[in-house]
Design a protein around this motif. Structure first.
Motif, PDB file in Angstrom:
ATOM      1  N   PRO A 142       6.378  -3.064 -13.433  1.00  0.00           N
ATOM      2  CA  PRO A 142       5.017  -2.827 -13.953  1.00  0.00           C
ATOM      3  C   PRO A 142       4.710  -1.358 -14.168  1.00  0.00           C
ATOM      4  O   PRO A 142       3.950  -0.839 -15.282  1.00  0.00           O
ATOM      5  CB  PRO A 142       4.014  -3.335 -13.047  1.00  0.00           C
ATOM      6  N   ASP A 143       5.078  -0.537 -13.312  1.00  0.00           N
ATOM      7  CA  ASP A 143       4.821   0.941 -13.413  1.00  0.00           C
ATOM      8  C   ASP A 143       5.933   1.743 -13.706  1.00  0.00           C
ATOM      9  O   ASP A 143       6.071   3.004 -13.410  1.00  0.00           O
ATOM     10  CB  ASP A 143       4.157   1.546 -12.098  1.00  0.00           C
ATOM     11  N   ALA A 182       0.706  -1.282  -0.119  1.00  0.00           N
ATOM     12  CA  ALA A 182      -0.041   0.008  -0.013  1.00  0.00           C
ATOM     13  C   ALA A 182       0.934   1.239   0.000  1.00  0.00           C
ATOM     14  O   ALA A 182       0.668   2.345  -0.887  1.00  0.00           O
ATOM     15  CB  ALA A 182      -0.964   0.132   1.161  1.00  0.00           C
ATOM     16  N   VAL A 183       2.057   1.325   0.774  1.00  0.00           N
ATOM     17  CA  VAL A 183       2.816   2.363   0.768  1.00  0.00           C
ATOM     18  C   VAL A 183       3.479   2.481  -0.449  1.00  0.00           C
ATOM     19  O   VAL A 183       3.559   3.590  -1.121  1.00  0.00           O
ATOM     20  CB  VAL A 183       3.857   2.154   1.853  1.00  0.00           C
ATOM     21  N   HIS A 184       3.915   1.615  -1.067  1.00  0.00           N
ATOM     22  CA  HIS A 184       4.593   1.385  -2.372  1.00  0.00           C
ATOM     23  C   HIS A 184       3.607   1.869  -3.446  1.00  0.00           C
ATOM     24  O   HIS A 184       3.810   2.828  -4.155  1.00  0.00           O
ATOM     25  CB  HIS A 184       5.094   0.157  -2.614  1.00  0.00           C
ATOM     26  N   GLY A 185       2.216   1.657  -3.425  1.00  0.00           N
ATOM     27  CA  GLY A 185       1.371   1.968  -4.339  1.00  0.00           C
ATOM     28  C   GLY A 185       1.133   3.390  -4.336  1.00  0.00           C
ATOM     29  O   GLY A 185       0.610   4.110  -5.382  1.00  0.00           O
ATOM     30  N   LEU A 186       0.797   3.714  -3.166  1.00  0.00           N
ATOM     31  CA  LEU A 186       0.369   5.314  -3.152  1.00  0.00           C
ATOM     32  C   LEU A 186       1.671   6.009  -3.671  1.00  0.00           C
ATOM     33  O   LEU A 186       1.221   7.243  -4.003  1.00  0.00           O
ATOM     34  CB  LEU A 186       0.129   5.542  -1.439  1.00  0.00           C
ATOM     35  N   VAL A 220       3.604   5.305  -6.044  1.00  0.00           N
ATOM     36  CA  VAL A 220       3.320   5.192  -7.365  1.00  0.00           C
ATOM     37  C   VAL A 220       2.529   6.501  -7.904  1.00  0.00           C
ATOM     38  O   VAL A 220       2.751   7.055  -8.790  1.00  0.00           O
ATOM     39  CB  VAL A 220       3.171   3.891  -7.840  1.00  0.00           C
ATOM     40  N   LEU A 221       1.295   6.365  -7.242  1.00  0.00           N
ATOM     41  CA  LEU A 221      -0.009   7.091  -7.577  1.00  0.00           C
ATOM     42  C   LEU A 221       0.623   8.627  -7.702  1.00  0.00           C
ATOM     43  O   LEU A 221       0.071   9.378  -8.576  1.00  0.00           O
ATOM     44  CB  LEU A 221      -1.048   6.835  -6.685  1.00  0.00           C
ATOM     45  N   LEU A 222       1.189   9.014  -6.240  1.00  0.00           N
ATOM     46  CA  LEU A 222       1.619  10.450  -6.337  1.00  0.00           C
ATOM     47  C   LEU A 222       2.380  10.891  -7.416  1.00  0.00           C
ATOM     48  O   LEU A 222       2.481  11.600  -7.847  1.00  0.00           O
ATOM     49  CB  LEU A 222       2.327  10.701  -4.691  1.00  0.00           C
TER      50      LEU A 222
END
Length: 306
Positions: free
Chosen positions: A178-179, A120-124, A126-128
């Motif tokens: 992936p991102d 979740a920390v990683h994904g956030l 990425v989004l930011l």
């Protein structure tokens, strides 16, 4: 790897525990400072230099001793709109493993909860990063065009490769992420907030009772912390889980979790993947075939070899 939203798998109890765990991490000052740097566009000098290896953008960050105006506000705005059920997806198998576990089961529940929080920390992050706030450029473009994020992160002469200013030495394989470059930033954020990139022993399919999963591993990039992958002690993992599930987390925040000379269960980075210590098989460049590794440096110091 099939991904889905948490509500497709988790019941209300497991979802609530995960929501609270992620909330506790994001509520820390360290998390806000980390996300504010991503919104800013450049890391702070003190953060960039708090690592064992040389920093590629030293000239740029040497001047960056404080966040640009508006960076913290942008991070707060981003975090205030975060919705775990809508903004992030997770591997179905991971969600099912967490759903099937119970707190009383011990390490298996703890490892799956920690893994979901790390992702979740990683994904956030990425989004930011993908939102490209780049507040630093808004502040400096007119004042000094040579000091913008774009100017200091242009492709390296000869290689033509772009490198984000938010990076860790062993997690720069954007070509297999992936991102892409945003995942490089995600690993950097994990390291700053949690104490390292969170890894796991994937050498077995662990059973709660007869064959409990070993504690989580961390791959840290900090000065005065071992360069080797290290496993959390029982008391460290318990303190982290207690914090994640606490209703008053400000009283006992163990983050960032870092190794000391008591963390004797360690793996050399070049052997980690072959030893099946990783989170995702593709997260680092794979070493040569087993038995053909480059020999580690011969200097033995208390930091890396206690």
């Amino acid at each position: 790897m099939a991904s889905t939203y948490v509500d497709a798998i988790l019941d209300r109890t497991h979802r609530a525990r995960l929501d609270w765990a992620v909330h506790n991490v994001l509520a820390t000052e360290r998390a806000l400072e980390t996300f504010a740097q991503i919104a800013d566009g450049l890391p702070l000098k003190s953060v960039a230099l708090d690592r064992r290896t040389s920093y590629a953008y030293y000239d740029a960050v040497a001047r960056h001793t404080s966040l640009c105006p508006g960076a913290t506000e942008a991070a707060l705005d981003f975090l205030s709109t975060f919705d775990l059920g809508r903004m992030l997806t997770f591997d179905r198998a991971l969600l099912r493993a967490y759903q099937w576990s119970r707190p009383e089961s011990g390490p298996n529940f703890e490892c799956r909860l920690i893994e979901l929080v790390a992702r979740a920390v990683h994904g956030l992050a990425v989004l930011l990063y993908q939102r490209r706030y780049c507040i630093h450029d808004q502040v400096w473009a007119a004042k000094d065009p040579t000091y913008t994020v774009k100017s200091v992160t242009k492709p390296h002469p000869g290689s033509g490769q772009f490198r984000s200013p938010f990076y860790l030495p062993d997690y720069e394989r954007e070509d297999q992420y992936p991102d892409g470059i945003a995942d490089v930033v995600g690993y950097w954020a994990e390291n700053r907030i949690l104490g390292g990139v969170v890894l796991f022993d994937r050498s077995d399919s662990w059973d709660d009772q007869r064959n409990p999963e070993p504690n989580v591993f961390f791959h840290s990039s900090y000065r005065n912390v071992t360069i080797r992958v290290w496993r959390a002690l029982d008391e460290q993992q318990q303190a982290l889980v207690d914090f994640l599930l606490s209703r008053s987390p400000e009283e006992a925040c163990p983050l960032p979790l870092l190794a000391s000379d008591k963390n004797l269960d360690r793996v050399d980075v070049q052997y980690a993947t072959h030893s099946k210590v990783y989170r995702d098989f593709w997260e680092r460049r794979l070493p040569p075939a087993y038995g053909r590794f480059q020999e580690p440096h011969c200097v033995r110091d208390r930091l890396d070899y206690p």
